[in-house]
Design an enzyme around this catalytic site. Sequence first.
Site, PDB file in Angstrom:
ATOM      1  N   ASN A  13       0.873  -1.171   0.000  1.00 39.87           N
ATOM      2  CA  ASN A  13       0.000   0.000   0.000  1.00 39.87           C
ATOM      3  C   ASN A  13       0.910   1.220   0.000  1.00 39.87           C
ATOM      4  OD1 ASN A  13      -1.782   2.068   0.499  1.00 39.87           O
ATOM      5  ND2 ASN A  13      -2.355   1.391   2.563  1.00 39.87           N
ATOM      6  N   LYS A  15       0.144   4.220  -0.328  1.00 38.11           N
ATOM      7  CA  LYS A  15      -0.508   5.423   0.205  1.00 38.11           C
ATOM      8  C   LYS A  15      -0.222   6.598  -0.744  1.00 38.11           C
ATOM      9  CE  LYS A  15      -0.286   3.343   4.693  1.00 38.11           C
ATOM     10  NZ  LYS A  15      -0.235   3.484   6.136  1.00 38.11           N
ATOM     11  N   HIS A  99      -9.671   1.364   4.435  1.00 35.53           N
ATOM     12  CA  HIS A  99      -8.429   1.541   5.178  1.00 35.53           C
ATOM     13  C   HIS A  99      -8.708   2.506   6.346  1.00 35.53           C
ATOM     14  CE1 HIS A  99      -4.387   2.717   6.273  1.00 35.53           C
ATOM     15  NE2 HIS A  99      -3.972   1.615   5.664  1.00 35.53           N
ATOM     16  N   GLU A 101      -7.115   4.877   7.495  1.00 33.98           N
ATOM     17  CA  GLU A 101      -6.845   6.291   7.200  1.00 33.98           C
ATOM     18  C   GLU A 101      -8.032   6.923   6.484  1.00 33.98           C
ATOM     19  OE1 GLU A 101      -3.066   5.691   5.314  1.00 33.98           O
ATOM     20  OE2 GLU A 101      -2.210   5.141   7.252  1.00 33.98           O
ATOM     21  N   GLU A 171      -5.831  -4.881  10.235  1.00 34.07           N
ATOM     22  CA  GLU A 171      -4.821  -3.859  10.488  1.00 34.07           C
ATOM     23  C   GLU A 171      -5.151  -3.100  11.771  1.00 34.07           C
ATOM     24  OE1 GLU A 171      -2.667  -2.657   6.624  1.00 34.07           O
ATOM     25  OE2 GLU A 171      -4.407  -1.384   6.848  1.00 34.07           O
ATOM     26  N   GLY A 177       2.021   2.285  10.664  1.00 31.74           N
ATOM     27  CA  GLY A 177       2.980   3.371  10.506  1.00 31.74           C
ATOM     28  C   GLY A 177       3.663   3.779  11.800  1.00 31.74           C
ATOM     29  N   SER A 217       2.934  -2.159  10.251  1.00 31.10           N
ATOM     30  CA  SER A 217       4.380  -2.252  10.499  1.00 31.10           C
ATOM     31  C   SER A 217       4.963  -3.625  10.195  1.00 31.10           C
ATOM     32  CB  SER A 217       4.719  -1.818  11.929  1.00 31.10           C
ATOM     33  OG  SER A 217       4.313  -0.490  12.140  1.00 31.10           O
ATOM     34  N   GLY A 238       2.628  -1.138   4.219  1.00 29.14           N
ATOM     35  CA  GLY A 238       2.749   0.277   3.880  1.00 29.14           C
ATOM     36  C   GLY A 238       4.205   0.658   3.684  1.00 29.14           C
TER      37      GLY A 238
HETATM   38  P1  PGA Z   1       2.504   0.225   7.566  1.00 34.52           P
HETATM   39  O1  PGA Z   1       1.088   0.481   6.861  1.00 34.52           O
HETATM   40  O2  PGA Z   1       3.029  -1.058   7.028  1.00 34.52           O
HETATM   41  O3  PGA Z   1       3.342   1.414   7.157  1.00 34.52           O
HETATM   42  O4  PGA Z   1       2.265   0.181   9.035  1.00 34.52           O
HETATM   43  C1  PGA Z   1       0.209  -0.565   6.640  1.00 34.52           C
HETATM   44  C2  PGA Z   1      -1.061  -0.039   6.044  1.00 34.52           C
HETATM   45  O5  PGA Z   1      -1.494   1.051   6.438  1.00 34.52           O
HETATM   46  O6  PGA Z   1      -1.674  -0.679   5.173  1.00 34.52           O
END
Ligand code: PGA
Length: 257
Positions: A13, A15, A99, A101, A171, A177, A217, A238
């Site tokens: 992803n 983003k 997601h 976000e 998630e 993140g 992460s 991500g």
């Molecule tokens: P991350 O993001 O691996 O940077 O924690 C995962 C995601 O938001 O899909």
Amino acid sequence: MNRKYRKTIIAGNWKMNMTNSGIKPFMEELKANMPKAKQCDVVLCTPAVMIQTMVKAGKDCKVAAGGQDVSIYDKGAYTGEVSATMLEDIGAKYCIVGHSERRQYHGETDMMVNAKAKKLLEKGINPIICVGESLEQRENDLTMEYVAYQVKAALSGIDATALRHCVIAYEPIWAIGTGKTATSEQAQEVCEEIRAVIRKIYGARPARAVSILYGGSMNAKNAYELLAQPDIDGGLIGGASLKPADFATIVAATAQD
Ligand code: PGA
């Protein structure tokens, strides 16, 4: 993972990162690091304006392109939106929906997540449906209840045939993140519960066949252990998906029994 019953999927992803012109060098480095025989489907979900470039760039190393969001509408006066038809037309095979976000910053509700998943399914695009609890919910022991609710809401009205094309991504919001990964036990526990929820709705066989990913992460170091869990069928990645060598290492981590 359980390759006997379901697909393993490693999805990146991106983003709101990268640019169209960065895709070629990225893919060259990814290809150089990627195992020759992959044991999983590999997907990179890019911003909408880069999907077409990713479709082309991903062809020779079998990386599918995906979107990060889709409109709940078919077409019309919805400035800024991208429809499932448009995603299908440019060759997107997957698309993330719900997601955290988007839920947090763009007011996406469970009903919208459900509507988006259905729009994608109508066009033959596999929705990657994201669910996951906040830190507060985890601390108040509400994780299972909340995640079960999100899964049920997202799959409402989706029949068993369409379910075969759905991917669920667990998630935990507190792990996204932040560098704070869920332990493999914590991740397994929730992914197992998600499968149990799906089993209650659709029965044993469809539940056994659904790919459930972990995201939050996940990186080149912890991927192997997370992927070794029986109900974790891949990852939604991500930060680490922006580093070709790390992403390739995560893909390689699926080669385990
Ligand atoms: P991350 O993001 O691996 O940077 O924690 C995962 C995601 O938001 O899909």
